[in-house]
Design a protein around this motif. Structure first.
Motif, mmCIF file in Angstrom:
data_model
loop_
_atom_site.group_PDB
_atom_site.id
_atom_site.type_symbol
_atom_site.label_atom_id
_atom_site.label_comp_id
_atom_site.label_asym_id
_atom_site.label_seq_id
_atom_site.Cartn_x
_atom_site.Cartn_y
_atom_site.Cartn_z
ATOM 1 N N ARG A 75 0.830 -1.209 0.000
ATOM 2 C CA ARG A 75 0.000 0.000 0.000
ATOM 3 C C ARG A 75 0.863 1.258 0.000
ATOM 4 O O ARG A 75 0.585 2.208 -0.739
ATOM 5 C CB ARG A 75 -0.908 -0.005 1.229
ATOM 6 C CG ARG A 75 -1.794 1.234 1.342
ATOM 7 C CD ARG A 75 -2.729 1.154 2.532
ATOM 8 N NE ARG A 75 -3.676 0.063 2.390
ATOM 9 C CZ ARG A 75 -4.618 -0.220 3.280
ATOM 10 N NH1 ARG A 75 -4.705 0.477 4.412
ATOM 11 N NH2 ARG A 75 -5.454 -1.216 3.068
ATOM 12 N N ALA A 76 1.921 1.257 0.816
ATOM 13 C CA ALA A 76 2.796 2.436 0.875
ATOM 14 C C ALA A 76 3.541 2.622 -0.442
ATOM 15 O O ALA A 76 3.735 3.756 -0.906
ATOM 16 C CB ALA A 76 3.790 2.282 2.026
ATOM 17 N N VAL A 77 3.971 1.518 -1.045
ATOM 18 C CA VAL A 77 4.669 1.600 -2.336
ATOM 19 C C VAL A 77 3.750 2.195 -3.396
ATOM 20 O O VAL A 77 4.144 3.093 -4.159
ATOM 21 C CB VAL A 77 5.169 0.210 -2.775
ATOM 22 C CG1 VAL A 77 5.722 0.268 -4.195
ATOM 23 C CG2 VAL A 77 6.232 -0.308 -1.816
ATOM 24 N N CYS A 78 2.516 1.702 -3.451
ATOM 25 C CA CYS A 78 1.564 2.183 -4.452
ATOM 26 C C CYS A 78 1.230 3.655 -4.220
ATOM 27 O O CYS A 78 1.089 4.425 -5.176
ATOM 28 C CB CYS A 78 0.298 1.335 -4.429
ATOM 29 S SG CYS A 78 0.567 -0.362 -4.991
ATOM 30 N N ARG A 79 1.107 4.031 -2.964
ATOM 31 C CA ARG A 79 0.826 5.431 -2.656
ATOM 32 C C ARG A 79 1.985 6.316 -3.114
ATOM 33 O O ARG A 79 1.785 7.383 -3.700
ATOM 34 C CB ARG A 79 0.594 5.589 -1.156
ATOM 35 C CG ARG A 79 0.211 7.014 -0.741
ATOM 36 C CD ARG A 79 -0.296 7.080 0.689
ATOM 37 N NE ARG A 79 0.704 6.590 1.640
ATOM 38 C CZ ARG A 79 0.577 5.490 2.358
ATOM 39 N NH1 ARG A 79 -0.499 4.710 2.222
ATOM 40 N NH2 ARG A 79 1.513 5.122 3.206
ATOM 41 N N GLY A 80 3.209 5.867 -2.855
ATOM 42 C CA GLY A 80 4.376 6.639 -3.275
ATOM 43 C C GLY A 80 4.520 6.725 -4.783
ATOM 44 O O GLY A 80 4.961 7.748 -5.315
ATOM 45 N N ALA A 81 4.148 5.656 -5.461
ATOM 46 C CA ALA A 81 4.241 5.639 -6.929
ATOM 47 C C ALA A 81 3.058 6.322 -7.591
ATOM 48 O O ALA A 81 3.121 6.653 -8.780
ATOM 49 C CB ALA A 81 4.344 4.201 -7.418
ATOM 50 N N GLY A 82 1.975 6.506 -6.839
ATOM 51 C CA GLY A 82 0.766 7.082 -7.423
ATOM 52 C C GLY A 82 0.073 6.134 -8.376
ATOM 53 O O GLY A 82 -0.527 6.571 -9.367
ATOM 54 N N LEU A 83 0.150 4.825 -8.080
ATOM 55 C CA LEU A 83 -0.428 3.816 -8.949
ATOM 56 C C LEU A 83 -1.286 2.841 -8.133
ATOM 57 O O LEU A 83 -1.073 2.663 -6.933
ATOM 58 C CB LEU A 83 0.684 3.025 -9.654
ATOM 59 C CG LEU A 83 1.534 3.814 -10.657
ATOM 60 C CD1 LEU A 83 2.795 3.036 -11.007
ATOM 61 C CD2 LEU A 83 0.733 4.124 -11.911
ATOM 62 N N ALA A 84 -2.227 2.217 -8.808
ATOM 63 C CA ALA A 84 -3.108 1.253 -8.153
ATOM 64 C C ALA A 84 -2.368 -0.052 -7.872
ATOM 65 O O ALA A 84 -1.401 -0.399 -8.553
ATOM 66 C CB ALA A 84 -4.327 0.975 -9.031
#
Length: 227
Positions: free
Chosen positions: A58-67
């Protein structure tokens, strides 16, 4: 029924490969991968918290701005992702360091290599955190550090033999012992420097590391004559 399923699959395949807003599928995949890698480096290389927080998808996706679905389209799981982040960073550092060494005269190659490594981790604290932060206890990172250490020692051991023009099994084994000592020592010293336990400027650290490597590269340590 089989024909209908086949047509749906063909349609899905075309949708995956057709350009979207002028960007083809391969480029979109590469861009998403790059964004995930950058987000992973931000999180894994963060030294502002001790110990670093646990890495989550979840944190990775939030940082990348991707689903999240894009994450699992790109990586099988979190461990593969962490390995990909580490591999990307170490490959870039190895490439730039090898280029710096190759461009320098033989007598200055240790300094050129150390200068590139020290300046890289000093200019991007995330890289230093990922490669050298002792507080980062991620199991994949620890395994990758050990793996890359063996590889770097092997390469450095070969360089010693080539530079000194010495051969023989005993000499080769001496070179490998020195190479492991050098790689481990440099890594530990940079780790301590980044943690604030070594009070040297970047240039002073480069001078010290280069001087040590020059000393342990002397032919007398390997049965060769002094040059």
């Amino acid at each position: 029924m089989a024909v209908g399923v086949k047509m749906v699959r063909v349609a899905e395949t075309r949708a995956q490969v057709r350009p979207y807003r002028g960007v083809d599928a391969a480029q979109r995949l590469a861009d998403r991968r790059r964004r995930f890698i950058e987000a992973g480096l931000d999180l894994l290389g963060d030294t502002s918290q001790t110990p670093p927080p646990e890495l989550t998808v979840r944190a990775v996706c939030r940082g990348a701005g991707l689903a999240a679905r894009y994450f699992y389209e790109t990586f099988a799981d979190k461990d593969q992702f962490v390995g990909a982040v580490f591999d990307a960073v170490i490959a870039e550092l190895a490439t730039t360091t090898q280029a710096a060494v190759a461009a320098a005269p033989q007598t200055d190659q240790n300094r050129a290599g150390m200068a590139n490594i020290v300046r890289t981790v000093a200019s991007d604290p995330r890289i230093g955190g990922l490669l050298f932060n002792a507080q980062l206890s991620n199991a994949v990172v620890n395994a990758k550090r050990a793996e890359s250490g063996v590889l770097l020692a092997t390469l450095y051991g070969r360089e010693i033999g080539v530079a000194l023009k010495v051969g023989g099994d005993h000499t080769t084994r001496k070179g490998m012992a020195t190479a492991h000592f050098a790689v481990g020592g440099v890594g530990q010293t940079i780790s301590a420097w980044l943690a604030g336990d070594v009070d040297l400027s970047p240039d002073e650290l480069v001078d010290q590391l280069a001087a040590i490597l020059d000393e342990i590269s002397q032919p007398r340590l390997y049965g060769g004559a002094e040059s």
